[in-house]
Design an enzyme around this catalytic site. Structure first.
Site, PDB file in Angstrom:
ATOM      1  N   SER A  69       0.841  -1.192   0.000  1.00 38.76           N
ATOM      2  CA  SER A  69       0.000   0.000   0.000  1.00 38.76           C
ATOM      3  C   SER A  69       0.877   1.242   0.000  1.00 38.76           C
ATOM      4  O   SER A  69       1.969   1.243   0.578  1.00 38.76           O
ATOM      5  CB  SER A  69      -0.897   0.017   1.242  1.00 38.76           C
ATOM      6  OG  SER A  69      -1.549   1.272   1.384  1.00 38.76           O
ATOM      7  N   TYR A  97      -1.156  -0.748  10.423  1.00 38.04           N
ATOM      8  CA  TYR A  97      -1.312  -1.019   8.991  1.00 38.04           C
ATOM      9  C   TYR A  97      -0.158  -0.461   8.171  1.00 38.04           C
ATOM     10  O   TYR A  97       0.428  -1.170   7.351  1.00 38.04           O
ATOM     11  CB  TYR A  97      -2.636  -0.441   8.493  1.00 38.04           C
ATOM     12  CG  TYR A  97      -2.897  -0.745   7.039  1.00 38.04           C
ATOM     13  CD1 TYR A  97      -3.300  -2.019   6.639  1.00 38.04           C
ATOM     14  CD2 TYR A  97      -2.743   0.227   6.059  1.00 38.04           C
ATOM     15  CE1 TYR A  97      -3.536  -2.316   5.302  1.00 38.04           C
ATOM     16  CE2 TYR A  97      -2.978  -0.048   4.725  1.00 38.04           C
ATOM     17  CZ  TYR A  97      -3.374  -1.320   4.347  1.00 38.04           C
ATOM     18  OH  TYR A  97      -3.600  -1.603   3.025  1.00 38.04           O
TER      19      TYR A  97
END
Length: 229
Positions: free
Chosen positions: A133, A154
């Site tokens: 990401s 994350y």
């Protein structure tokens, strides 16, 4: 025929990548934790299903045994399974919370990659694609407006995913390892708030999967090209 395994492929980006690669002629295996959902997705796409929970050693080993018997090799492995961990305020963060995110996003990739290495090495020109990401990019977090969207668990897990791809690429030059940033794509993962279509979100994944052994190695890219780290 190219044998492709995609983890977490019963929905979202994994499902769309499976659809596009099946259409392109790949023999796609949908890896999913939930047998009912996984089989339904595979049936709808004309793909094959294997039960695969990336957080479970036995599940991963059993999946590798299944593909060894049924296919004999894996040409393309797409490590797509991942979780967000939710938005937990830093003041409420615990080691257990971070560990749970890493168990899927980071350790899951290591677990699957290691289990399938013999099958990848059995292929003539194998490729591994790790879905990361932009929220794991130091550049994106520190130099753009995306910094306000990152989270400890994350973002750090996705930074680790990118480094895993690079380190595997250095250690195993016979296999093409790359990290891919799908971009902000409208999926259940973000409550359909993403600005890209599901097809746009899988463009980089599909491009590298179709390149196979002709792909570069040790890169981080999105649908527009190289992503700064």
């Amino acid at each position: 025929m190219t044998t492709t395994l995609i983890t977490g492929a019963n929905r979202g980006l994994g499902h769309e990548a499976a659809r596009r690669l099946s259409t392109a002629g790949h023999d796609v295996w949908i890896g999913a934790r939930d047998p009912e959902r996984g089989r339904a997705a595979a049936t709808a796409l004309g793909a094959r299903f294997v039960q695969l929970d990336v957080t479970d050693d036995r599940s991963v080993a059993a999946a590798a045994d299944t593909l060894r018997r049924e296919a004999g090799r894996v040409d393309v492995l797409i490590n797509n399974a991942g979780i967000s961990g939710g938005r937990v305020p830093v003041t409420d963060l615990t080691a257990d919370h971070v560990r749970a995110v890493y168990e899927t996003n980071v350790f899951g990739i290591v677990r699957v990659t290691q289990a399938f290495l013999p099958l990848l090495q059995a292929a003539e020109a194998a490729a591994v694609i790790d879905v990361t990401s932009g929220l794991g990019s130091f550049h994106q977090i520190t130099e753009t407006e995306w910094g306000r969207y990152g989270s400890v668990a994350y973002s750090s897990s996705k930074a680790a995913v990118t480094m895993l791809a690079v380190q595997y690429a250095h250690a195993l030059p016979g296999i093409r390892f790359n990290a891919v940033d799908p971009g902000y794509t409208a999926t259940d993962f973000n409550r359909r708030e993403g600005t890209q279509t599901i097809q746009e979100g899988t463009d980089a994944i599909v491009r590298l999967a179709l390149l196979g052994g002709d792909a570069p190695t040790g890169t981080l890219t999105d649908r527009d090209g190289t992503v700064p780290w």
